[in-house]
Design a protein around this motif. Structure first.
Motif, PDB file in Angstrom:
ATOM      1  N   PHE A 111      65.662  49.653  55.084  1.00 27.73           N
ATOM      2  CA  PHE A 111      64.669  48.888  55.317  1.00 27.73           C
ATOM      3  C   PHE A 111      64.149  50.099  56.816  1.00 27.73           C
ATOM      4  O   PHE A 111      62.549  49.581  57.277  1.00 27.73           O
ATOM      5  CB  PHE A 111      65.167  47.495  56.083  1.00 27.73           C
ATOM      6  N   TRP A 115      60.426  51.012  56.938  1.00 24.52           N
ATOM      7  CA  TRP A 115      59.234  49.941  57.693  1.00 24.52           C
ATOM      8  C   TRP A 115      58.450  50.626  58.309  1.00 24.52           C
ATOM      9  O   TRP A 115      57.588  50.388  58.878  1.00 24.52           O
ATOM     10  CB  TRP A 115      59.649  48.116  57.816  1.00 24.52           C
ATOM     11  N   VAL A 118      55.127  52.249  57.064  1.00 26.39           N
ATOM     12  CA  VAL A 118      54.403  50.588  56.798  1.00 26.39           C
ATOM     13  C   VAL A 118      53.749  50.778  57.877  1.00 26.39           C
ATOM     14  O   VAL A 118      52.359  50.545  58.700  1.00 26.39           O
ATOM     15  CB  VAL A 118      55.058  49.459  56.405  1.00 26.39           C
ATOM     16  N   ARG A 125      49.734  48.567  56.603  1.00 29.17           N
ATOM     17  CA  ARG A 125      49.513  47.071  56.847  1.00 29.17           C
ATOM     18  C   ARG A 125      48.991  46.401  56.580  1.00 29.17           C
ATOM     19  O   ARG A 125      48.761  45.016  55.800  1.00 29.17           O
ATOM     20  CB  ARG A 125      49.441  47.329  58.301  1.00 29.17           C
ATOM     21  N   ALA A 128      50.013  45.401  52.930  1.00 28.65           N
ATOM     22  CA  ALA A 128      51.526  44.615  52.631  1.00 28.65           C
ATOM     23  C   ALA A 128      50.730  42.579  53.687  1.00 28.65           C
ATOM     24  O   ALA A 128      51.182  42.539  52.842  1.00 28.65           O
ATOM     25  CB  ALA A 128      52.101  44.920  54.311  1.00 28.65           C
ATOM     26  N   ALA A 167      60.155  39.374  59.155  1.00 28.39           N
ATOM     27  CA  ALA A 167      59.977  40.597  60.337  1.00 28.39           C
ATOM     28  C   ALA A 167      60.835  40.860  61.666  1.00 28.39           C
ATOM     29  O   ALA A 167      61.377  41.885  61.948  1.00 28.39           O
ATOM     30  CB  ALA A 167      58.733  40.489  60.496  1.00 28.39           C
ATOM     31  N   VAL A 170      63.936  43.152  60.692  1.00 25.13           N
ATOM     32  CA  VAL A 170      63.441  44.528  60.278  1.00 25.13           C
ATOM     33  C   VAL A 170      62.997  44.899  61.470  1.00 25.13           C
ATOM     34  O   VAL A 170      63.630  46.334  61.952  1.00 25.13           O
ATOM     35  CB  VAL A 170      61.582  44.043  59.683  1.00 25.13           C
TER      36      VAL A 170
END
Length: 205
Positions: A111, A115, A118, A125, A128, A167, A170
């Motif tokens: 992860f 991320w 991203v 972003r 997403a 979130a 992450v």
């Protein structure tokens, strides 16, 4: 019982996954914005047109789980057991994804690097955020079919709660927190969130 996919359908799924996996590796290595669709196609041994046949936008090569997220949320409500409330079904889905370390579950060994790509890309972003909106709309439609009295509000609350918990986990993984500790806290946060949502009474016809 669901029918087994045909050989043609299995091959299409395998091709789609192979293209996505190759693209993900290139994006992770060089950054999303530095890799072109043509380069992905060349690495995958297909044409750029083939890539776009499977992925309408470049961002979908990396965020390829958005359609699955939409299907899982709506399916949890539509396919729930007789007498089971939509929120109970959604809680079960969230906990199952976490236990399986599913890419949509919120906690996983890959992860953090995923991320980071991203976060470093405005285009990813933005996609997403669009994916979250797509999931919310699909969930609202399924909740409306279920007879829930406030489908739009409940869908917004469920998605917001899940996104917040996701979130937070992450971010912790990206700062180096231990996987199992994050997973434990993630589960607790999910349970707390769904318990709070159930108190609204919005999923009871």
């Amino acid at each position: 019982m669901d029918e087994e996919p045909s050989l043609r359908e299995r091959k299409k799924r395998e091709t789609r996954q192979r293209i996505s996996d190759i693209a993900t590796g290139l994006f992770a290595e060089r950054g999303f914005d530095a890799v072109t669709v043509t380069e992905v196609a060349r690495a995958a041994g297909v044409s750029a047109m083939t890539v776009f046949n499977y992925f309408p936008r470049k961002e979908d090569l990396f965020l390829d789980r958005i359609p699955q997220a939409v299907e899982l949320l709506a399916g949890a409500v539509r396919d729930r057991a007789p007498g089971e409330s939509p929120l109970t079904a959604l809680r079960g889905l969230a906990l199952r994804l976490l236990a399986e370390r599913h890419p949509l579950g919120g906690v996983g060994e890959t992860f953090a690097p995923f991320w980071r790509v991203v976060v470093d890309s405005p285009a990813l972003r933005a996609r997403a955020r669009e994916g979250v909106e797509e999931a919310e709309r699909a969930l609202a439609a399924a909740l409306a079919e279920s007879g829930a009295p406030g489908p739009d509000l409940l869908a917004a609350l469920v998605v917001a709660a899940y996104r917040t918990v996701f979130a937070a986990s992450v971010r912790r993984l990206m700062t180096g927190d231990a996987l199992e500790e994050v997973a434990r806290d993630h589960r607790t946060a999910l349970e707390t969130a769904f318990t709070a949502l159930e108190r609204t009474g919005l999923d009871a016809p």
